[in-house]
Design a protein around this motif. Structure first.
Motif, short mmCIF file in Angstrom:
data_model
loop_
_atom_site.label_atom_id
_atom_site.label_comp_id
_atom_site.label_asym_id
_atom_site.label_seq_id
_atom_site.Cartn_x
_atom_site.Cartn_y
_atom_site.Cartn_z
N VAL A 119 12.08 -11.73 -3.03
CA VAL A 119 11.82 -13.00 -2.72
C VAL A 119 10.16 -13.31 -2.23
N LEU A 120 9.99 -12.35 -1.26
CA LEU A 120 8.75 -12.53 -0.46
C LEU A 120 7.54 -12.41 -1.76
N HIS A 121 7.58 -11.53 -2.63
CA HIS A 121 6.42 -11.73 -3.78
C HIS A 121 6.49 -12.82 -4.60
N HIS A 122 7.34 -13.76 -4.48
CA HIS A 122 7.40 -15.19 -5.19
C HIS A 122 6.57 -16.07 -4.37
N GLU A 123 6.16 -15.84 -3.18
CA GLU A 123 5.78 -16.90 -2.28
C GLU A 123 4.19 -16.59 -1.97
N TRP A 124 3.30 -17.73 -1.91
CA TRP A 124 1.98 -17.50 -1.58
C TRP A 124 1.83 -17.24 -0.07
N ASP A 125 2.48 -18.09 0.47
CA ASP A 125 2.55 -17.75 2.08
C ASP A 125 3.86 -16.75 2.62
N ASP A 126 3.71 -15.52 2.18
CA ASP A 126 4.78 -14.91 2.38
C ASP A 126 4.88 -14.49 3.75
N ASP A 127 3.83 -14.74 4.70
CA ASP A 127 3.79 -14.37 6.04
C ASP A 127 4.61 -15.65 6.77
N ILE A 128 4.42 -16.70 6.37
CA ILE A 128 5.25 -17.88 6.94
C ILE A 128 6.85 -17.67 6.83
N LEU A 129 7.18 -17.40 5.38
CA LEU A 129 8.56 -16.96 5.22
C LEU A 129 9.14 -15.92 5.97
N LEU A 130 8.20 -14.98 6.11
CA LEU A 130 8.96 -13.53 7.00
C LEU A 130 8.98 -13.93 8.31
N LYS A 131 8.30 -14.87 8.91
CA LYS A 131 8.14 -15.19 10.39
C LYS A 131 9.39 -15.97 10.46
N GLU A 132 9.65 -16.76 9.63
CA GLU A 132 10.88 -17.54 9.74
C GLU A 132 12.05 -16.54 9.77
N CYS A 133 12.10 -15.76 9.08
CA CYS A 133 13.11 -14.59 8.69
C CYS A 133 13.36 -13.95 10.18
N LEU A 134 12.34 -13.88 10.71
CA LEU A 134 12.19 -13.06 12.20
C LEU A 134 12.71 -13.95 13.26
N ARG A 135 12.56 -15.22 13.06
CA ARG A 135 12.65 -16.05 14.03
C ARG A 135 14.31 -16.38 14.08
N VAL A 136 15.09 -16.37 13.05
CA VAL A 136 16.35 -16.69 12.93
C VAL A 136 17.24 -15.34 13.04
N CYS A 137 16.67 -14.31 12.99
CA CYS A 137 17.32 -13.04 12.88
C CYS A 137 17.58 -12.46 14.50
N ALA A 186 14.42 -15.58 -17.45
CA ALA A 186 15.35 -16.50 -17.84
C ALA A 186 16.18 -17.26 -16.81
N TYR A 187 15.65 -17.19 -15.51
CA TYR A 187 16.22 -18.07 -14.47
C TYR A 187 15.41 -19.04 -14.01
N GLY A 188 14.13 -18.93 -14.81
CA GLY A 188 13.21 -19.93 -14.37
C GLY A 188 12.47 -20.02 -13.08
N VAL A 189 12.34 -18.75 -12.66
CA VAL A 189 11.87 -18.38 -11.25
C VAL A 189 10.40 -18.13 -11.23
N GLU A 190 9.49 -18.73 -10.68
CA GLU A 190 8.23 -18.89 -10.90
C GLU A 190 7.61 -17.50 -10.34
N CYS A 191 6.76 -16.80 -10.98
CA CYS A 191 6.09 -15.58 -10.70
C CYS A 191 4.44 -15.65 -10.50
N ILE A 192 4.26 -15.25 -9.20
CA ILE A 192 2.82 -15.43 -9.05
C ILE A 192 2.02 -14.04 -9.12
N TYR A 193 2.71 -13.10 -9.45
CA TYR A 193 1.93 -11.74 -9.70
C TYR A 193 1.21 -11.45 -8.70
N ARG A 194 1.57 -11.33 -7.58
CA ARG A 194 0.77 -10.79 -6.38
C ARG A 194 1.95 -9.92 -5.55
N TYR A 195 1.22 -8.74 -5.49
CA TYR A 195 2.17 -7.67 -4.67
C TYR A 195 1.41 -7.03 -3.76
N ARG A 196 2.10 -6.32 -2.71
CA ARG A 196 1.50 -5.65 -1.64
C ARG A 196 1.53 -3.91 -1.68
#
Ligand SMILES: C[S@@+](CC[C@H](N)C(=O)[O-])C[C@H]1O[C@@H](n2cnc3c(N)ncnc32)[C@H](O)[C@@H]1O
Length: 205
Positions: free
Chosen positions: A95-113, A143-153
């Motif tokens: 999921v994280l590689h589909h997000e431009w702001d993957d840091d915001i998303l991961l921070k939120e994951c850390l908050r709720v765990c 096939a699922y219509g999920v947007e790819c931003i083609y940015r990887y770490r």
């Protein structure tokens, strides 16, 4: 028709991936633990984790799919409508590689765990890595219509992100046998990344 064909071709590959991921996740959880599946898609991975590892699984999704196999909450941003420490574990699989702001998303994951965040993603490593990951990303998601931003770490990029968020690595796998043999040779191995991270105390409490 082409979407149907893609899904049909993708099915055995997805099946091998799910089996391997269940095995990897099993090392980090205990029976009865709760797990939030972030970007759960159709819930196939989540429902199997729930059944086979006896976890209480629910999902959050930007674009919930019809007939999703686990209970899912739709979110419009990368912020979750859950209190701090609401789940024992958070899974964020491809999921994280589909997000431009993957840091915001991961921070939120850390908050709720409460215990750990389990990450499955890609890693730039090896010959033509970006081209191979981008092709795999497109094939798996079109096939699922999920947007790819083609940015990887890279591996260093993952480490940098974790340390910026004050998380530490509990375990890490930098090469995975995730797919059937030929497919794994092209798209598996060092292009795959799996890590279990923990929030710092400050993040936790
Ligand atoms: C490649 S699919 C992975 C599905 C599932 N995690 C799995 O491993 O089978 C990526 C999913 O993440 C979702 N997604 C992308 N960004 C998201 C975000 N910020 N919050 C929640 N879901 C997101 C997409 O809608 C998509 O369903």
């Amino acid at each position: 028709m082409s979407k149907w064909l893609f899904r049909w071709l993708h099915k055995p590959i997805y099946e091998a991936r799910v089996s391997e991921l269940i095995k990897r996740v099993s090392y980090s959880v205990r029976r009865g633990d709760s797990l939030l599946d972030v970007g759960c898609g159709g819930g196939e991975l989540g429902v199997r984790l729930g059944n086979e590892l006896e976890l209480k699984v629910e999902g959050v999704e930007r674009f919930p799919r019809e007939g999703c196999r686990i209970g899912v909450t739709q979110i419009e941003t990368s912020f979750f409508p859950f209190p701090d420490n609401a789940f024992d574990h958070v899974l964020v699989a491809d999921v994280l590689h589909h997000e431009w702001d993957d840091d915001i998303l991961l921070k939120e994951c850390l908050r709720v765990c409460r215990k750990s965040v389990i990450i499955k993603d890609h890693k730039l490593d090896g010959v033509l890595a970006i081209h191979r990951i981008a092709l795999m990303d497109w094939l798996a998601n079109t096939a699922y219509g999920v947007e790819c931003i083609y940015r990887y770490r890279t591996c260093a990029g993952w480490h940098h992100l974790f340390s910026r968020l004050g998380a530490h690595i509990v375990s890490e796998i930098t090469s995975m046998r995730l797919y059937p043999t030929g497919v794994n040779w092209l798209f598996g191995g060092r292009l795959q990344y799996f890590a279990v991270i923990e929030p710092t105390q400050a993040e936790c409490e």
